[in-house]
Motif scaffolding. Structure first.
Motif, PDB file in Angstrom:
ATOM      1  N   LEU A 459       0.865  -1.150   0.068  1.00 22.17           N
ATOM      2  CA  LEU A 459       0.019  -0.166  -0.112  1.00 22.17           C
ATOM      3  C   LEU A 459       0.931   1.218   0.065  1.00 22.17           C
ATOM      4  O   LEU A 459       1.702   1.482   0.977  1.00 22.17           O
ATOM      5  CB  LEU A 459      -0.856  -0.086   1.203  1.00 22.17           C
ATOM      6  CG  LEU A 459      -1.862   1.192   1.446  1.00 22.17           C
ATOM      7  CD1 LEU A 459      -2.792   1.255   0.253  1.00 22.17           C
ATOM      8  CD2 LEU A 459      -2.531   1.270   2.697  1.00 22.17           C
ATOM      9  N   ILE A 461       0.971   5.280   0.078  1.00 19.05           N
ATOM     10  CA  ILE A 461       0.175   6.271   0.322  1.00 19.05           C
ATOM     11  C   ILE A 461       1.061   7.527   0.225  1.00 19.05           C
ATOM     12  O   ILE A 461       1.832   7.864   0.998  1.00 19.05           O
ATOM     13  CB  ILE A 461      -0.504   6.227   1.862  1.00 19.05           C
ATOM     14  CG1 ILE A 461      -1.143   5.180   1.946  1.00 19.05           C
ATOM     15  CG2 ILE A 461      -1.379   7.385   2.177  1.00 19.05           C
ATOM     16  CD1 ILE A 461      -1.887   4.788   3.392  1.00 19.05           C
ATOM     17  N   VAL A 519      -1.940   4.258  -7.417  1.00 20.65           N
ATOM     18  CA  VAL A 519      -1.408   5.129  -6.351  1.00 20.65           C
ATOM     19  C   VAL A 519      -1.802   6.623  -6.687  1.00 20.65           C
ATOM     20  O   VAL A 519      -1.066   7.204  -7.126  1.00 20.65           O
ATOM     21  CB  VAL A 519       0.251   4.741  -6.564  1.00 20.65           C
ATOM     22  CG1 VAL A 519       0.931   5.527  -5.426  1.00 20.65           C
ATOM     23  CG2 VAL A 519       0.469   3.307  -6.456  1.00 20.65           C
ATOM     24  N   CYS A 522      -2.773  12.494  -2.596  1.00 20.10           N
ATOM     25  CA  CYS A 522      -3.426  12.973  -1.676  1.00 20.10           C
ATOM     26  C   CYS A 522      -3.084  14.415  -1.570  1.00 20.10           C
ATOM     27  O   CYS A 522      -2.010  14.643  -1.101  1.00 20.10           O
ATOM     28  CB  CYS A 522      -3.692  12.378  -0.320  1.00 20.10           C
ATOM     29  SG  CYS A 522      -4.745  13.394   0.825  1.00 20.10           S
ATOM     30  N   HIS A 539      -6.511  10.594   5.812  1.00 21.75           N
ATOM     31  CA  HIS A 539      -6.666   9.979   4.281  1.00 21.75           C
ATOM     32  C   HIS A 539      -5.935   8.572   4.708  1.00 21.75           C
ATOM     33  O   HIS A 539      -6.267   7.397   3.806  1.00 21.75           O
ATOM     34  CB  HIS A 539      -5.539  10.766   3.328  1.00 21.75           C
ATOM     35  CG  HIS A 539      -5.473  10.203   1.925  1.00 21.75           C
ATOM     36  ND1 HIS A 539      -6.165   9.942   1.304  1.00 21.75           N
ATOM     37  CD2 HIS A 539      -4.111   9.633   1.706  1.00 21.75           C
ATOM     38  CE1 HIS A 539      -5.925   9.266   0.076  1.00 21.75           C
ATOM     39  NE2 HIS A 539      -4.564   9.135   0.421  1.00 21.75           N
ATOM     40  N   ALA A 540      -4.908   8.411   5.563  1.00 20.59           N
ATOM     41  CA  ALA A 540      -4.290   7.168   5.965  1.00 20.59           C
ATOM     42  C   ALA A 540      -5.313   6.156   6.412  1.00 20.59           C
ATOM     43  O   ALA A 540      -5.407   4.775   6.092  1.00 20.59           O
ATOM     44  CB  ALA A 540      -3.185   7.291   6.722  1.00 20.59           C
ATOM     45  N   GLU A 542      -8.395   6.288   5.661  1.00 23.58           N
ATOM     46  CA  GLU A 542      -9.345   5.774   4.593  1.00 23.58           C
ATOM     47  C   GLU A 542      -8.747   4.675   3.756  1.00 23.58           C
ATOM     48  O   GLU A 542      -9.372   3.649   3.355  1.00 23.58           O
ATOM     49  CB  GLU A 542      -9.525   7.151   3.629  1.00 23.58           C
ATOM     50  CG  GLU A 542     -10.558   6.715   2.442  1.00 23.58           C
ATOM     51  CD  GLU A 542     -10.688   8.154   1.838  1.00 23.58           C
ATOM     52  OE1 GLU A 542     -11.125   7.740   0.608  1.00 23.58           O
ATOM     53  OE2 GLU A 542     -10.191   9.066   2.055  1.00 23.58           O
ATOM     54  N   GLN A 543      -7.471   4.756   3.619  1.00 29.70           N
ATOM     55  CA  GLN A 543      -6.775   4.128   2.520  1.00 29.70           C
ATOM     56  C   GLN A 543      -6.540   2.719   3.506  1.00 29.70           C
ATOM     57  O   GLN A 543      -6.841   1.455   2.824  1.00 29.70           O
ATOM     58  CB  GLN A 543      -5.229   4.629   2.273  1.00 29.70           C
ATOM     59  CG  GLN A 543      -5.213   5.792   1.133  1.00 29.70           C
ATOM     60  CD  GLN A 543      -5.909   5.506  -0.006  1.00 29.70           C
ATOM     61  OE1 GLN A 543      -5.288   4.619  -0.962  1.00 29.70           O
ATOM     62  NE2 GLN A 543      -7.031   5.996  -0.434  1.00 29.70           N
ATOM     63  N   SER A 546      -9.682   0.401   3.412  1.00 30.77           N
ATOM     64  CA  SER A 546     -10.137  -0.265   2.393  1.00 30.77           C
ATOM     65  C   SER A 546      -9.324  -1.680   2.020  1.00 30.77           C
ATOM     66  O   SER A 546      -9.835  -2.092   0.914  1.00 30.77           O
ATOM     67  CB  SER A 546      -9.745   0.665   1.274  1.00 30.77           C
ATOM     68  OG  SER A 546      -8.700   0.846   0.848  1.00 30.77           O
TER      69      SER A 546
END
Length: 547
Positions: A459, A461, A519, A522, A539-540, A542-543, A546
């Motif tokens: 992942l 971010i 990728v 943000c 945002h972290a 949220e990612q 998921s």
């Protein structure tokens, strides 16, 4: 041969006289027909001459505009096909101190990382030659052969259930399994081809040699009295069915990648000579590619670079105040949620990438990000100008070996970058540290790099933190007045303010060209530090939610 000519031959590698330079030039000139025009003594002399000439491209004094180039020789193929004999002869003919040799036997690709990642740490420096037995292709072949064994197992199970009765189930099952390994191989080869093209574009050329013998020769050599090394791909080479399957896989590989040099290992001595000729040609081609010409840049990028329009989001920065007590309450809740998500990810690799204008709050955001975590759970990398040894590798090399890696002993699988690989299209572009061809090419290279990470399960971010020019000045001045923050402010920071518009344009171009589905960026555009920190955490969360 006269004494004078003999002396010239002996001193040729040093190239100290005009006659010597002419001889050296002849030895370094690419000659695809060298196998027919050189005896072994001439080949040995040409190899060591070329080896030193390639090394000299890294030691230019005074410096020139030529680019030092490394050579990576990948050695793969059938067992008992003369690979070891060939590399042993090469090492005996060149200066062995300057020829690096590495070897792997093939293993299952590691979780959450591209198949090439484990191998990047040993890549040669520019100016060096390295021979790499096994390499990423050994891992790929091991994995594909494992998949074919799974197919065979499924076929046997299905055949047992159907006994002697013919029906569609076993054949359809076998078809699915066959398609699976073929599709997987095709997909991975496409990724490796792109990876290798990026290596070549960054001054690491490749020579890929595939050694082959027929099955009868293989079986004869397996049963002789000569001791065998550890077998590549961890296969039972005595099993003819396994060897037939391997040849089927190898055929698919070689058809998709026509850049392999196939070396017949029936006669090991002849195979070793063939290999040495191929290495000589590759070094000579690397020397040619290291010579920059005035028209090289124009050819590499025929289309002019078109900057994008700078979005309002990077120019009209908002400032929404938040009460300190409300901020602390929200911060604690978000940090607890983030920590829980990170610890529930089952070992998945996570990479946080922070970019932004100077004093935009990257350090403060990272500090709040890691506050609820144990220091052993993560690594933070503060990226600055590359060191000399990093400049002697492909551009992305210094980031590859900082990625979370299952081969390391550390328990952390979280990497946090304060400044990143995007420096090539930001500071290196603006300050002229990278030429136009290099930084314009970097957008696609970075997209492929990040896509490989995402496809492997990592992942990624990434954040762009934006503030306006007035807010930056206030933060600079505050740093000057705060003793424990003065270290953050440098002369470069002040100079960069004079190039504010150029950096904003570079950021806009970067965001437009590297915001991908796999990728995405943000963008956090606010002059309020507290809001920025909370948005980073949001945002972290949220990612990670998921996953």
């Amino acid at each position: 041969m006269s004494k004078n000519n003999h002396a010239a031959e002996q001193s040729a590698p040093d190239g100290r006289t005009p006659a010597d330079k002419k001889i050296i030039s002849q030895r370094l000139k690419p000659n695809p027909l060298s196998q027919f025009s050189m005896d072994k003594d001439a080949l040995r002399l040409a190899l060591v001459t070329a080896q030193y000439a390639l090394r000299a491209t890294r030691q230019q004094s005074p410096p020139t505009h030529d680019k030092a180039t490394g050579l990576l020789v990948l050695v793969n193929g059938m067992e008992q096909a003369g690979k070891g004999t060939a590399v042993k002869q090469l090492r005996g003919w060149v200066d062995p101190r300057l020829l690096k040799v590495e070897a792997t036997v093939g293993d299952c690709p590691l979780d959450y990382q591209p198949i090439w990642q484990t191998h990047t740490k040993v890549l040669p420096r520019h100016g060096d030659v390295m021979v790499y037995f096994g390499n990423w292709y050994a891992d790929l072949l091991y994995d594909v052969m494992r998949m074919t064994r799974a197919k065979d197992t499924a076929e046997t199970d299905a055949g047992t259930k159907s006994q002697n009765r013919q029906d569609d189930a076993p054949s359809s099952l076998m078809s699915r399994m066959t398609t699976k390994w073929q599709d997987y191989l095709q997909q991975q080869l496409a990724k490796l081809t792109a990876f290798e093209q990026d290596l070549a574009a960054n001054q690491t050329r490749l020579l890929k040699c595939w050694f082959h013998v027929d099955v009868d020769t293989l079986q004869k050599r397996l049963t002789d009295k000569t001791a065998d090394p550890q077998f590549l791909y961890q296969m039972d080479w005595h099993d003819r069915q396994v060897v037939d399957t391997f040849n089927e896989v190898a055929t698919a590989l070689l058809r998709q990648q026509p850049d392999w040099v196939i070396i017949d290992g029936e006669d090991k001595s002849a195979a070793a000579d063939h290999f040495c000729h191929e290495v000589l040609h590759a070094i000579q081609e690397a020397l040619v590619s290291s010579k920059t010409k005035d028209d090289t840049k124009a050819k590499s990028h025929p289309s002019p670079f078109v900057p994008v329009a700078v979005p309002n989001q990077l120019q009209e920065i908002t400032s929404t105040k938040i009460d300190k007590s409300d901020y602390k309450e929200a911060l604690a809740a978000k940090q607890a949620r983030l920590a829980a998500l990170l610890r529930a990810r089952n070992g998945r690799h996570v990479v946080f990438a922070f970019e932004g204008m100077d004093a935009a709050g990257k350090g403060g955001a990272i500090k709040r990000l890691v506050a609820p975590l144990d220091p052993r759970e993560y690594q933070i990398y503060n990226i600055g100008a590359p060191m000399l040894h990093e400049l002697q590798h492909p551009y992305l090399w210094r980031f590859w070996h900082k990625l979370p890696n299952e081969h390391t002993d550390r328990i952390s699988r979280i990497a946090i970058f304060d400044r990143t690989w995007y420096g090539r299209v930001l500071v290196e572009r603006i300050e002229g540290f990278a030429d136009a061809a290099a930084w314009q090419r970097a957008y696609d290279e970075i997209n492929r790099f990040e896509a490989d990470l995402a496809d492997a399960g990592t992942l990624v971010i990434k954040y762009w933190l934006a503030i306006d020019k007035k807010e930056q000045l206030q933060r600079f001045e505050a740093r000057q007045q705060t003793p424990h923050k003065q270290y953050k402010l440098t002369e470069d920071d002040w100079r960069n303010r004079d190039k504010w518009e150029r950096y904003v344009q570079a950021a806009a171009d970067m965001l437009a060209r590297t915001d991908t589905d796999k990728v995405p960026w943000c963008i956090i555009a606010t002059n309020e530090k507290r809001q920025a920190r909370l948005q980073v955490l949001d945002h972290a969360i949220e990612q990670l939610s998921s996953l």
